[in-house]
Design a protein around this motif. Sequence first.
Motif, PDB file in Angstrom:
ATOM      1  N   PRO A   1     -17.577  -2.458 -11.140  1.00 46.47           N
ATOM      2  CA  PRO A   1     -16.130  -2.689 -11.120  1.00 46.47           C
ATOM      3  C   PRO A   1     -15.503  -2.741 -12.493  1.00 46.47           C
ATOM      4  O   PRO A   1     -14.368  -2.292 -12.678  1.00 46.47           O
ATOM      5  CB  PRO A   1     -15.989  -4.036 -10.391  1.00 46.47           C
ATOM      6  CG  PRO A   1     -17.319  -4.676 -10.469  1.00 46.47           C
ATOM      7  CD  PRO A   1     -18.304  -3.567 -10.491  1.00 46.47           C
TER       8      PRO A   1
ATOM      9  N   LEU B   1     -17.044   2.240  -4.821  1.00 48.07           N
ATOM     10  CA  LEU B   1     -16.693   2.499  -6.221  1.00 48.07           C
ATOM     11  C   LEU B   1     -17.646   3.515  -6.848  1.00 48.07           C
ATOM     12  O   LEU B   1     -17.223   4.418  -7.580  1.00 48.07           O
ATOM     13  CB  LEU B   1     -16.724   1.192  -7.015  1.00 48.07           C
ATOM     14  CG  LEU B   1     -15.679   0.133  -6.640  1.00 48.07           C
ATOM     15  CD1 LEU B   1     -15.897  -1.139  -7.457  1.00 48.07           C
ATOM     16  CD2 LEU B   1     -14.270   0.659  -6.863  1.00 48.07           C
TER      17      LEU B   1
ATOM     18  N   PHE C   1     -14.025 -10.311 -11.318  1.00 48.15           N
ATOM     19  CA  PHE C   1     -15.403  -9.806 -11.322  1.00 48.15           C
ATOM     20  C   PHE C   1     -16.385 -10.927 -11.671  1.00 48.15           C
ATOM     21  O   PHE C   1     -17.520 -10.942 -11.177  1.00 48.15           O
ATOM     22  CB  PHE C   1     -15.550  -8.657 -12.319  1.00 48.15           C
ATOM     23  CG  PHE C   1     -14.605  -7.515 -12.057  1.00 48.15           C
ATOM     24  CD1 PHE C   1     -14.117  -7.253 -10.785  1.00 48.15           C
ATOM     25  CD2 PHE C   1     -14.179  -6.695 -13.099  1.00 48.15           C
ATOM     26  CE1 PHE C   1     -13.234  -6.212 -10.545  1.00 48.15           C
ATOM     27  CE2 PHE C   1     -13.299  -5.641 -12.874  1.00 48.15           C
ATOM     28  CZ  PHE C   1     -12.828  -5.403 -11.591  1.00 48.15           C
TER      29      PHE C   1
ATOM     30  N   VAL D   1     -18.805  -2.082  -3.672  1.00 45.51           N
ATOM     31  CA  VAL D   1     -19.477  -1.488  -4.828  1.00 45.51           C
ATOM     32  C   VAL D   1     -19.911  -0.061  -4.525  1.00 45.51           C
ATOM     33  O   VAL D   1     -19.753   0.850  -5.350  1.00 45.51           O
ATOM     34  CB  VAL D   1     -20.697  -2.331  -5.246  1.00 45.51           C
ATOM     35  CG1 VAL D   1     -21.550  -1.578  -6.256  1.00 45.51           C
ATOM     36  CG2 VAL D   1     -20.230  -3.635  -5.863  1.00 45.51           C
TER      37      VAL D   1
ATOM     38  N   SER E   1     -19.100  -7.227  -0.072  1.00 48.86           N
ATOM     39  CA  SER E   1     -19.030  -6.969  -1.509  1.00 48.86           C
ATOM     40  C   SER E   1     -19.837  -5.746  -1.909  1.00 48.86           C
ATOM     41  O   SER E   1     -19.384  -4.904  -2.695  1.00 48.86           O
ATOM     42  CB  SER E   1     -19.527  -8.199  -2.282  1.00 48.86           C
ATOM     43  OG  SER E   1     -18.747  -9.334  -1.997  1.00 48.86           O
TER      44      SER E   1
ATOM     45  N   THR F   1     -15.089   0.783 -13.707  1.00 49.37           N
ATOM     46  CA  THR F   1     -13.980   1.384 -12.971  1.00 49.37           C
ATOM     47  C   THR F   1     -12.638   0.948 -13.537  1.00 49.37           C
ATOM     48  O   THR F   1     -11.725   1.754 -13.724  1.00 49.37           O
ATOM     49  CB  THR F   1     -14.063   0.988 -11.484  1.00 49.37           C
ATOM     50  OG1 THR F   1     -15.315   1.422 -10.953  1.00 49.37           O
ATOM     51  CG2 THR F   1     -12.932   1.617 -10.697  1.00 49.37           C
TER      52      THR F   1
END
Length: 300
Positions: free
Chosen positions: A194, A148, A181, A145, A141, A197
């Motif tokens: 996220p 991103l 999320f 991130v 995870s 984004t």
Amino acid sequence: MLVTFLRLLFIGCALVFIFMLIHAWWHKRRQGQLEATPFWPVAAIGFVANFLDTLGVGSFAVKTACYKQFKLIDDRLLPGTLNGQCVLPTVTQSLIFIGAVKVDPVTLIGMMVAAAAGAAWGARHVASFDRQTIRLVMAVSLLVVAGLIFAGLLGLFPLGGEAMGLSGYKLGIALAGNFLFGVLMNVGIGLFAPCMTLVYLLGMNPLAAFPIMMGSTAVLSVFSAGTFIRKGAFDARAVLAVAIFGPIGVVLAAMLVQSMDMEMLKWLVAFIVIYTSWTMYASWRAARRAPQPQLAEVTG
């Protein structure tokens, strides 16, 4: 009217969480299960992490890196501790910023509800994960991130648009994304990166991300933290330390936000996320390769 309602909602969430935390604290203390976590180092980390969080950098990765580096919190308790620690700081953020940017009410409230539903669903499962599962899920995870964050810093995302709300299939994508999320919050991946984004990709004004992600986190963290607290899957001393000092960092950041070098902070946190992802994976790999205890032979 909407802003007033949301602020009352956030205050209500904070009061519910405080009641749950105090009850859990005394229960652990009576049972002799209160952790021996050092209060002041965790409080200092929470202050700095939530200062950065208010600037949009995110606090989960910073706190996780520090906890891992100084071996402050058991890996198994990390998701519940991180979720519990973010409640009062994100409520403080929401109270400060919710009226600063005007977002379409349907989009704002819909994404908040979706995130809360995802957190409530996810926490029932994640709070029961074993330590190895949590290490592996968090490693993956956090790596996502980092990707991103780097993609945003390198300008690989669309710049967004001017829309302050969504409708039709874009709203459906936004609700589904925020639900996911909310689930991921339970494994220690913050919602801010996220969510921001997603807002960019759907063509919204980047400023719209701030009330959406702060409001979503303020509401969902009560659901996710509440489940972890009821199951005892959290570090009570660590949560209390950041519940007290995290909001102080938020208020200070809100006062100084215009004078900070945001780009430098985001690059720094991106590398911290990668480092933390690697340490989680290394811990998982080391435990997997460790010799398993053998049952003693029974002779008769």
